[in-house]
Design an enzyme around this catalytic site. Structure first.
Site, short mmCIF file in Angstrom:
data_model
loop_
_atom_site.label_atom_id
_atom_site.label_comp_id
_atom_site.label_asym_id
_atom_site.label_seq_id
_atom_site.Cartn_x
_atom_site.Cartn_y
_atom_site.Cartn_z
N GLU A 170 -4.21 -5.25 -0.61
CA GLU A 170 -5.50 -4.32 -0.69
C GLU A 170 -5.46 -3.17 -0.87
O GLU A 170 -6.88 -2.55 -1.31
CB GLU A 170 -6.06 -4.21 1.04
CG GLU A 170 -6.36 -6.29 1.56
CD GLU A 170 -5.93 -6.08 2.99
OE1 GLU A 170 -6.63 -5.19 3.57
OE2 GLU A 170 -5.68 -7.13 3.36
N ASP A 207 13.06 -1.34 6.60
CA ASP A 207 15.01 -1.53 6.92
C ASP A 207 15.26 -2.86 7.12
O ASP A 207 14.37 -3.97 7.92
CB ASP A 207 14.67 0.02 7.82
CG ASP A 207 16.28 -0.45 8.63
OD1 ASP A 207 16.78 0.27 7.89
OD2 ASP A 207 16.69 -0.65 10.31
#
Length: 543
Positions: free
Chosen positions: A268, A217
């Site tokens: 990751e 957002d």
């Protein structure tokens, strides 16, 4: 004993090119946006929840989308539909708990769906423990995590809230604090390293629970001008987003460092992604947020904000393809969401708006890149009328009713033609926003059995989009002729076209090949020509 050499080892080896790695799923995904509070209520309290969404996952699998983006599910102060967050690593009890979200992720994965969460890094709730500590003690470490200014007769600058009025409010002790949205949403100070560290922990918390990424957002926010200088102009809702008049509050250069750190975290976790809400007028600037080491995607809102006409739609598509192409990113197309008027109403309402929305759906799903589909748009829902006394959007209340607010696009989903349209299990619960009396005709169960329904159109389009890769991953060209807009995409040996008539008269378009899908049964094929009625679209597979 000497080792004997194999004759085979003495012969030249044939070099085999490694198989091309599949493109990341997010590059051409169709992501279905769920406004959680309005999707499905499992416990009869009139509020949608995670278990309700989990029960409806088979519908989303049947529809043919690839991922589900859930609007904020966190404990909230309730001031802005969940975008005023109290705890980023928890679930609001109205929606369930963390185990419900984990079960949702597991069920979605079994159905071939991914789950994307909403994260709100620009501001917190005023009920957040940090802000409460900052109110209690101006010298506390938490006070440095927000933007405070000393007590004075006037606000420290001319910044305006997007929800109306000044962007500064007073604390009980006379200080000013910044909120670019509602006063209950104080903006965080991202120059305090604790803020960055805490959000990185939040990302890992949810990634460890199997989510496939985040919609970010206000991704163009976070950092503000360090000197709190006046903006050169007053805020105005420009056609395509914020521009130079908001130079001190949005799009500060430091924000890109945040996305590089977040990208490294997602790297990751295999197959995860970040998609940013970037509401800037300059599309070149929007595209920079999706450079290879930043967000995976930044949403393109041009179609969402374009009037129904060839020139603005063609410009919106061409400029996005060019801007994103320069940074090597796919375009993320948006036609509707929880902040804008439903497209049926936006395009004229009634039969006219419905026809245009159906044609626009085919156009959007024919564009290369990813597409974001807002829950209920596949049903052809119009903007709902919400009585003033039932409205909850702070935009409506802070503007004194001058702005209608966003409640009309957030009304609960109609599932069947029973009382309460199947939103709650017994139909007797009062929904959190009133559902129009005639919405049974839009219900999922009603449209499922209708060959010409808007729901059926979307399902067929999504299936064809998967069957013909040129739509989602091809190289596209945009052409116009009069009121006709054509998108031609090529991938390998396959070429497809989407032809849209945005005018008021039937046109004849040359389309060699076979018709895959049309937005209306009134489209007629004769030889190599297609007769397109006004406000219609057709997909053609070239011979």
């Amino acid at each position: 004993m000497a080792r004997r050499l194999s004759l085979a080892r003495t012969q030249p080896r044939r070099r085999v090119a490694p198989a091309a790695a599949p493109a990341p799923w997010w590059r051409d995904a169709v992501v279905y946006q769920v406004y959680l509070r309005s999707f499905a209520d499992s416990d009869g309290d009139g509020i949608g929840d995670l278990r309700g969404l989990r029960q409806r996952l088979p519908y989303l699998s049947w529809l043919g989308v690839d991922a589900v983006w859930i609007n904020p599910h966190y404990p909230s102060g309730g001031a802005d539909g969940g975008y005023d967050v109290v705890d980023y690593r928890a679930v609001d009890p109205e929606y369930g708990d963390v185990s419900d979200l984990e079960a949702l992720v597991d069920d979605a994965r079994r159905l071939g769906l991914r789950v994307v969460l909403d994260v709100v890094p620009n501001h917190t709730s005023d009920q957040h423990p940090w802000f409460q500590a900052a109110l209690a003690d101006p010298d506390s470490p938490e006070a440095a995590r927000y933007h405070f200014a000393p007590a004075s007769a006037e606000p420290p600058n001319n910044w305006q809230s997007l929800f109306g009025g000044p962007a500064w409010s007073r604390t009980p002790d006379g200080r000013w604090y910044l909120h670019l949205f509602a006063p209950e949403q104080p903006d965080l100070n991202w120059r305090d390293p604790v803020v960055a560290e805490d959000f990185e922990r939040t990302l890992r918390f949810w990634l460890d629970r199997g989510v496939s990424g985040f919609r970010v957002d206000v991704a163009y926010g976070l950092y503000k001008d360090a000197g709190l200088r006046d903006n050169p102009g007053a805020y105005s809702p420009t056609l395509f987003g914020h521009g130079p008049e908001q130079a001190m509050t949005w799009n500060q250069p430091e924000v890109h460092g945040v996305w590089r750190r977040w990208r490294s975290i997602c790297d990751e976790y295999p197959d995860t992604m970040l998609v940013g809400e970037v509401c800037l007028a300059d599309l070149e600037q929007v595209a920079l947020y999706s450079r290879p080491d930043e967000l995976h995607q930044s949403l393109s809102f041009r179609l969402l904000k374009s009037p129904w006409a060839v020139a603005p739609f063609a410009e919106a598509i061409s400029s996005a393809l060019d801007a994103y192409g320069r940074v090597g990113a796919p375009v993320s197309w948006v036609l509707g969401n929880h902040d804008k008027e439903r497209q049926v109403t936006r395009f004229g309402g009634g039969e006219l708006g419905t026809a245009r929305a159906r044609a626009a759906a085919l156009l959007t799903l024919a564009l290369p890149g990813s597409a974001y589909l807002y829950a209920g748009d596949e049903l052809g829902l119009p903007q709902a009328h919400v009585p003033d006394e039932a409205k909850q959007d702070p935009i409506f209340h802070r503007s004194g009713g001058a702005r209608a607010g966003r409640d009309g696009c957030r009304v609960p989903m109609p599932w069947n033609p029973t009382e309460g349209v199947g939103f709650s299990p017994d139909g007797a619960a009062e929904p959190w926003l009133p559902i129009p009396a005639d919405w049974s005709r839009y219900a999922v169960s009603v449209q499922t059995g209708q060959g010409g329904s808007t729901l059926t159109l979307h399902r067929r389009a999504l299936a064809l989009r998967k069957a013909h890769p040129a739509f989602a991953s091809g190289s596209a060209t945009v052409t116009t002729r009069g009121d006709v807009l054509t998108i031609r995409s090529v991938d390998g040996g396959e070429a497809v076209r989407c032809v849209v008539n945005m005018g008021s008269e039937t046109v004849l378009a040359g389309c060699p090949g076979s018709v895959l899908l049309a937005s209306t049964a009134a489209v007629r094929r004769s030889g190599g020509t297609v007769a397109l009625p006004p406000d219609s679209a057709v997909w053609v597979l070239e011979d």
